[in-house]
Design an enzyme around this catalytic site. Structure first.
Site, short mmCIF file in Angstrom:
data_model
loop_
_atom_site.label_atom_id
_atom_site.label_comp_id
_atom_site.label_asym_id
_atom_site.label_seq_id
_atom_site.Cartn_x
_atom_site.Cartn_y
_atom_site.Cartn_z
CG HIS A 7 10.83 -1.51 -2.81
ND1 HIS A 7 10.45 -2.89 -2.99
CD2 HIS A 7 9.93 -0.64 -3.33
CE1 HIS A 7 9.06 -2.84 -3.26
NE2 HIS A 7 8.55 -1.25 -3.38
CB CYS A 15 10.63 -5.84 -4.72
SG CYS A 15 12.25 -5.26 -4.04
#
Length: 225
Positions: free
Chosen positions: A83, A157
């Protein structure tokens, strides 16, 4: 009907299985707040870089997190499940999934995104916007990143971080950060039927990993363009 003994499909199937396995390992701790100092061993591809040129307040950082402890092993093969968020003016901005057609862009304290283990920060350069101009920019960008449009392979993301970085610094984020999604996306061009099935399974695993009810996350207010 899938061709037999196709080396490409076999390789693609291996990476799909590995991606699914890595994401499965995330599930037990997906809502657990990450702790600073845990899992922050730097990989050969990731280094903490700073500057002392008088523009430190305008420096842009890519903050990278591990989604699974298995990254410590897979990173040596050149990929992992990560992430990322963009740190600007003392706050970090990321993109996550939810079920509604509203902003999926959120802000948190830097290096402390809930549910993930901080790995490292990478300097991406500097932006020329003031703090107020950047706020207007990120609120406008929120209209392009609704929570219900999040997709593990094509709009995750890391795609968000790359888009923001290109717009404010002219630079892309390192390719290794989102390499696993690129491998999966490339494979879908040659095996669309099987890939769609596998992607749907992965979406089921990954969906709503970020935007759980957590006081540390604040959604960015969407401003129509």
């Amino acid at each position: 009907m899938r061709p037999r003994n196709n080396p490409f499909l076999q390789l693609k199937g291996f990476f799909s299985f590995l991606l699914h396995l890595l994401l499965q390992s995330v599930l037990p701790n997906r809502y657990k707040r990450s702790k600073m100092g845990v899992g922050n061993t730097l990989s050969p591809n990731c280094s903490i870089i700073g500057t002392n040129d008088g523009f430190i307040d305008r420096e842009v950082f890519l903050n990278v997190y591990d989604l699974t402890p298995l990254n410590s092993y897979s990173i040596w093969l050149g990929f992992g499940v990560f992430h990322t968020g963009i740190e600007v003016y003392g706050m970090e901005y990321g993109f996550g999934a939810h079920d509604y057609s509203i902003s999926g862009v959120f802000e948190v304290e830097p290096k402390s995104c809930p549910g993930f283990s901080y790995r490292c920060s990478i300097s991406l350069g500097h932006l020329s916007m003031s703090a107020s101009e950047f706020r207007e920019f990120i609120e406008a960008m929120a209209s392009d990143y609704h929570g219900d449009t999040y997709h593990l392979i094509s709009k995750n993301c890391n795609h968000f971080s790359d888009d923001i970085s290109q717009r404010i610094t002219g630079k892309r984020i390192p390719g290794w950060v989102n390499r696993l999604a690129k491998i999966e996306d490339y494979g879908s061009d040659s095996a669309s039927t099987s890939s769609s099935h596998e992607a749907s399974e992965n979406d089921e695993v990954d969906h709503r990993v970020l935007l759980s009810p957590a006081t540390e996350i604040v959604l960015i207010r969407e401003v129509p363009r």
